[in-house]
Design a protein around this motif. Structure first.
Motif, short mmCIF file in Angstrom:
data_model
loop_
_atom_site.label_atom_id
_atom_site.label_comp_id
_atom_site.label_asym_id
_atom_site.label_seq_id
_atom_site.Cartn_x
_atom_site.Cartn_y
_atom_site.Cartn_z
N PHE A 22 0.83 -1.21 0.00
CA PHE A 22 0.00 0.00 0.00
C PHE A 22 0.86 1.26 0.00
CE2 PHE A 22 -2.09 3.44 2.33
CZ PHE A 22 -3.25 3.58 1.59
N ASN A 23 1.88 1.28 0.85
CA ASN A 23 2.76 2.45 0.92
C ASN A 23 3.49 2.69 -0.39
OD1 ASN A 23 2.08 3.02 3.56
ND2 ASN A 23 3.78 1.88 4.44
N GLU A 24 3.90 1.62 -1.05
CA GLU A 24 4.58 1.77 -2.34
C GLU A 24 3.63 2.33 -3.39
OE1 GLU A 24 6.09 -2.09 -3.20
OE2 GLU A 24 7.87 -1.88 -1.91
N GLU A 25 2.39 1.82 -3.39
CA GLU A 25 1.42 2.31 -4.38
C GLU A 25 1.03 3.75 -4.09
OE1 GLU A 25 -1.67 -0.60 -4.07
OE2 GLU A 25 -0.73 -1.94 -5.53
N LEU A 26 0.92 4.08 -2.81
CA LEU A 26 0.59 5.46 -2.45
C LEU A 26 1.72 6.41 -2.83
CD1 LEU A 26 -1.82 6.91 -1.16
CD2 LEU A 26 -0.63 6.76 1.04
N LYS A 27 2.95 5.96 -2.67
CA LYS A 27 4.10 6.78 -3.08
C LYS A 27 4.09 7.00 -4.59
CE LYS A 27 9.14 7.18 -2.89
NZ LYS A 27 9.23 7.57 -4.33
N ALA A 28 3.69 5.97 -5.34
CA ALA A 28 3.62 6.12 -6.80
C ALA A 28 2.59 7.18 -7.18
CB ALA A 28 3.27 4.78 -7.44
N VAL A 29 1.49 7.22 -6.44
CA VAL A 29 0.47 8.25 -6.68
C VAL A 29 1.06 9.63 -6.39
CG1 VAL A 29 -1.72 9.20 -5.87
CG2 VAL A 29 -1.51 6.75 -6.29
N GLY A 30 1.77 9.75 -5.27
CA GLY A 30 2.39 11.03 -4.92
C GLY A 30 3.40 11.47 -5.96
N ASP A 31 4.19 10.53 -6.46
CA ASP A 31 5.17 10.86 -7.49
C ASP A 31 4.48 11.33 -8.77
OD1 ASP A 31 7.18 10.16 -5.76
OD2 ASP A 31 7.51 8.18 -6.63
N GLY A 32 3.36 10.68 -9.09
CA GLY A 32 2.60 11.09 -10.27
C GLY A 32 2.03 12.48 -10.14
N LEU A 33 1.56 12.82 -8.94
CA LEU A 33 1.05 14.17 -8.71
C LEU A 33 2.16 15.21 -8.82
CD1 LEU A 33 -1.45 13.73 -5.74
CD2 LEU A 33 -2.00 14.42 -8.08
N ASP A 34 3.34 14.87 -8.30
CA ASP A 34 4.47 15.79 -8.44
C ASP A 34 4.79 16.04 -9.91
OD1 ASP A 34 4.69 15.93 -5.70
OD2 ASP A 34 6.35 14.52 -5.54
N LEU B 202 -3.44 8.33 -12.80
CA LEU B 202 -3.54 8.57 -11.37
C LEU B 202 -4.91 8.19 -10.82
CD1 LEU B 202 -1.60 11.93 -11.04
CD2 LEU B 202 -1.04 9.79 -9.88
N ILE B 203 -5.95 8.52 -11.55
CA ILE B 203 -7.29 8.16 -11.09
C ILE B 203 -7.45 6.64 -11.05
CG2 ILE B 203 -9.72 8.22 -11.73
CD1 ILE B 203 -9.34 11.11 -12.57
N ASP B 204 -6.91 5.95 -12.06
CA ASP B 204 -6.95 4.48 -12.06
C ASP B 204 -6.21 3.92 -10.84
OD1 ASP B 204 -8.44 4.40 -14.35
OD2 ASP B 204 -6.76 3.95 -15.69
N GLN B 205 -5.04 4.47 -10.55
CA GLN B 205 -4.27 4.01 -9.39
C GLN B 205 -5.06 4.22 -8.10
OE1 GLN B 205 0.01 5.19 -9.25
NE2 GLN B 205 -0.33 5.93 -11.33
N CYS B 206 -5.69 5.37 -7.97
CA CYS B 206 -6.45 5.67 -6.76
C CYS B 206 -7.66 4.73 -6.63
CB CYS B 206 -6.91 7.12 -6.77
SG CYS B 206 -5.58 8.31 -6.53
#
Length: 226
Positions: free
Chosen positions: A5-17, A59-63
């Motif tokens: 979960f933490n890895e996937e959430l980090k990927a979302v954060g990186d995508g937002l950046d 990003l929406i798909d990941q979320c």
């Protein structure tokens, strides 16, 4: 499961950046195109908008996958849902930058702005350039102070936007009907970019603190304390 979960959430954060950086580039590019009648800059913004759109979709798909598979609660749920909304907000800022670039391309080799509007739009663009840079910093550091500054300063752009109406309604206006339309629409596009930046800033404050600030974060905080 938590590690995943933490890895996937980090990927979302990186995508937002990355989205914030791409949107900042689009805002700067649209301004350069508008103020300098720069066709290459305009086309770069138009072409780059698809990249921003694709990032939003990813990003929406990941979320959605995170919500479906991990069933996050409390702070984690707040981060995932807010990330979806941030992606949509940034995508809209990219669209507005593209609209400005398309107006430049349509008018080329002439400018869509009459000479008497250039200084006002230069002030608006300088504000947006600063705001776009702040968005990148805000996202990278989850910086609520920068977020609150974006919220607080929005009235500056609103005031400049109101001046675009005063300009075209003044008896001294000599522009064509097309120039009048362009001034009104371009001013609106730029004002909306500022509004979306405020929306993103409010979302970051919410992610960090759980508090959804008003247009005046300091005043809202005082009201809550009372």
């Amino acid at each position: 499961m938590r590690v995943i979960f933490n890895e996937e959430l980090k990927a979302v954060g990186d995508g937002l950046d990355q989205m914030a950086a791409d949107v900042s580039q689009a805002v700067h590019g649209a301004g350069q195109a508008l103020l300098n009648t720069d066709l290459d800059a305009a086309q770069a913004v138009i072409d780059g908008d698809q990249v921003i759109d694709d990032l939003e979709a990813d990003l929406i798909d990941q979320c959605v996958r995170l919500l479906a598979r991990q069933n996050p609660v409390a702070t984690d749920l707040r981060v995932v849902v807010s990330s979806q909304r941030l992606a949509a907000t940034f995508e809209r800022m990219g669209d507005l930058s593209r609209h400005i670039a398309e107006a430049v391309r349509r008018s080329y080799p002439n400018s869509p702005l009459p000479p008497e509007a250039k200084d006002l739009f230069r002030q608006m663009q300088e504000f947006l350039d600063m705001t776009a840079d702040r968005l990148v910093t805000m996202l990278a550091d989850r910086d609520t102070k920068t977020a609150e500054q974006i919220i607080r300063d929005d009235s500056i752009l609103d005031d400049l936007h109101h001046q675009t109406f005063a300009l075209v309604l003044d008896d001294s206006w000599q522009g064509s009907k097309q120039e009048l339309i362009d001034v009104v629409l371009l001013g609106r596009f730029m004002e909306r970019m500022g509004d979306h930046a405020v929306s993103a800033a409010r979302r970051v404050v919410y992610i960090v603190s759980g508090f959804d600030p008003s247009k005046e974060p300091d005043k809202a905080g005082e009201d809550n304390e009372g």
